[in-house]
Design an enzyme around this catalytic site. Structure first.
Site, PDB file in Angstrom:
ATOM      1  N   GLY A  95       0.745  -1.229  -0.222  1.00  0.00           N
ATOM      2  CA  GLY A  95      -0.008   0.109   0.088  1.00  0.00           C
ATOM      3  C   GLY A  95       0.896   1.285   0.032  1.00  0.00           C
ATOM      4  O   GLY A  95       1.779   1.466  -0.947  1.00  0.00           O
ATOM      5  N   CYS A 120       6.250  -5.224   0.759  1.00  0.00           N
ATOM      6  CA  CYS A 120       6.527  -3.927   0.030  1.00  0.00           C
ATOM      7  C   CYS A 120       6.193  -2.950   1.231  1.00  0.00           C
ATOM      8  O   CYS A 120       7.062  -2.687   2.010  1.00  0.00           O
ATOM      9  CB  CYS A 120       5.353  -3.636  -1.060  1.00  0.00           C
ATOM     10  SG  CYS A 120       5.896  -2.678  -2.382  1.00  0.00           S
ATOM     11  N   ILE A 162       6.158  -3.260  -7.331  1.00  0.00           N
ATOM     12  CA  ILE A 162       5.130  -2.018  -7.623  1.00  0.00           C
ATOM     13  C   ILE A 162       5.594  -0.903  -6.729  1.00  0.00           C
ATOM     14  O   ILE A 162       5.432  -0.901  -5.487  1.00  0.00           O
ATOM     15  CB  ILE A 162       3.624  -2.359  -7.121  1.00  0.00           C
ATOM     16  CG1 ILE A 162       3.098  -3.545  -7.903  1.00  0.00           C
ATOM     17  CG2 ILE A 162       2.744  -0.905  -7.434  1.00  0.00           C
ATOM     18  CD1 ILE A 162       1.768  -4.162  -7.545  1.00  0.00           C
ATOM     19  N   ARG A 163       6.325  -0.064  -7.367  1.00  0.00           N
ATOM     20  CA  ARG A 163       7.074   1.328  -6.700  1.00  0.00           C
ATOM     21  C   ARG A 163       7.477   0.440  -5.403  1.00  0.00           C
ATOM     22  O   ARG A 163       7.503   0.960  -4.308  1.00  0.00           O
ATOM     23  CB  ARG A 163       5.933   2.267  -6.285  1.00  0.00           C
ATOM     24  CG  ARG A 163       5.380   2.944  -7.470  1.00  0.00           C
ATOM     25  CD  ARG A 163       4.281   4.027  -7.282  1.00  0.00           C
ATOM     26  NE  ARG A 163       4.983   5.258  -6.432  1.00  0.00           N
ATOM     27  CZ  ARG A 163       4.688   5.941  -5.545  1.00  0.00           C
ATOM     28  NH1 ARG A 163       3.624   5.532  -4.748  1.00  0.00           N
ATOM     29  NH2 ARG A 163       5.450   6.762  -4.955  1.00  0.00           N
ATOM     30  N   HIS A 180       5.274  -8.282  -4.145  1.00  0.00           N
ATOM     31  CA  HIS A 180       3.970  -8.610  -3.729  1.00  0.00           C
ATOM     32  C   HIS A 180       3.720 -10.051  -4.085  1.00  0.00           C
ATOM     33  O   HIS A 180       3.319 -10.490  -5.268  1.00  0.00           O
ATOM     34  CB  HIS A 180       2.981  -7.935  -4.580  1.00  0.00           C
ATOM     35  CG  HIS A 180       2.565  -6.302  -4.086  1.00  0.00           C
ATOM     36  ND1 HIS A 180       1.578  -6.093  -3.110  1.00  0.00           N
ATOM     37  CD2 HIS A 180       3.321  -5.242  -4.435  1.00  0.00           C
ATOM     38  CE1 HIS A 180       1.833  -4.777  -3.274  1.00  0.00           C
ATOM     39  NE2 HIS A 180       2.947  -4.393  -3.812  1.00  0.00           N
ATOM     40  N   GLU A 198       1.515 -12.055  -3.125  1.00  0.00           N
ATOM     41  CA  GLU A 198       0.063 -12.157  -3.292  1.00  0.00           C
ATOM     42  C   GLU A 198      -0.334 -12.451  -4.654  1.00  0.00           C
ATOM     43  O   GLU A 198      -1.741 -12.563  -4.909  1.00  0.00           O
ATOM     44  CB  GLU A 198      -0.760 -11.569  -1.934  1.00  0.00           C
ATOM     45  CG  GLU A 198      -1.215 -10.128  -2.467  1.00  0.00           C
ATOM     46  CD  GLU A 198       0.004  -9.452  -2.342  1.00  0.00           C
ATOM     47  OE1 GLU A 198       1.063  -9.582  -2.067  1.00  0.00           O
ATOM     48  OE2 GLU A 198      -0.235  -7.919  -2.565  1.00  0.00           O
TER      49      GLU A 198
HETATM   50  N1  GLN Z   1       5.368   2.956  -2.761  1.00  0.00           N
HETATM   51  C1  GLN Z   1       4.886   2.541  -1.440  1.00  0.00           C
HETATM   52  C2  GLN Z   1       5.533   3.073  -0.192  1.00  0.00           C
HETATM   53  O1  GLN Z   1       6.456   3.886  -0.228  1.00  0.00           O
HETATM   54  C3  GLN Z   1       5.092   1.121  -1.430  1.00  0.00           C
HETATM   55  C4  GLN Z   1       4.109   0.223  -2.775  1.00  0.00           C
HETATM   56  C5  GLN Z   1       3.650  -1.095  -2.524  1.00  0.00           C
HETATM   57  O2  GLN Z   1       3.412  -1.381  -1.304  1.00  0.00           O
HETATM   58  N2  GLN Z   1       3.435  -1.653  -3.250  1.00  0.00           N
HETATM   59  O3  GLN Z   1       4.850   2.821   0.752  1.00  0.00           O
END
Ligand code: GLN
Length: 167
Positions: free
Chosen positions: A29, A58, A106-107, A142, A144
């Site tokens: 998140g 993440c 993802i980021r 991730h 999941e």
């Molecule tokens: N970029 C988000 C952060 O810095 C992490 C992204 C993710 O959980 N997929 O918190």
């Protein structure tokens, strides 16, 4: 994913919802939002006091690191693979397993430092992306989001071991 593997899963938003749980996932998140809301609801200290195994993925890995809740002995840099458009998928090499694991980044955060007690469970281009520090498992990707259940199986094994010790 955990339900598919037979676990009884509930969502936690308030400190008292942690009572009686055998394990905790801090999901992906946005870690700045997580930290702000966790402080507001007292979930930061409740999670820090939670004694069961935890899986941080993440943003969850960021929340558990040295600079946030300080539960896992790693230092993590947020968004270190670039912006949203630099999100990617890649096979990661799981320690002791010939079959690679598909990682959805993802980021994603990048692990910049890990303490001596931290075990690297998977790497991407020679950098750790899945690590274990005692009862904690953290992933920069991730697990999941694919059909591969190996990371969650590992987490559930920790949960089962820990509850067997308590019983
Ligand atoms: N970029 C988000 C952060 O810095 C992490 C992204 C993710 O959980 N997929 O918190």
């Amino acid at each position: 994913m955990l339900r598919r593997l037979g676990a009884d899963v509930v969502e936690v938003r308030k400190p008292e919802e942690l009572d009686g749980l055998d394990g905790l996932v801090v999901p992906g998140g946005e870690s700045t939002t997580f930290m702000r809301l966790m402080r507001l609801y007292g979930l930061d200290s409740a999670v820090a006091a939670f004694e069961g195994p935890m899986l941080g993925t993440c943003a969850g890995m960021i929340v558990l690191d040295r600079n946030h809740l300080g539960l896992v002995d790693v230092e993590v840099e947020r968004n270190a693979y670039g912006r949203q458009t630099s999100s990617f998928e890649s096979d990661v090499q799981l320690d002791g397993d010939a079959v690679p694991l598909r990682g959805v980044f993802i980021r994603a955060p990048r692990v910049r430092d890990a303490g001596p007690g931290v075990e690297v469970l998977a790497e991407l281009d020679g950098e750790p992306v899945l690590l274990r520090d005692g009862r904690f498992i953290v992933a920069s990707f991730h697990p999941e989001l694919t059909g591969d259940t190996r990371v969650h199986e590992l987490f559930l094994r920790l949960v089962e071991e820990a509850s067997a010790v308590r019983a």
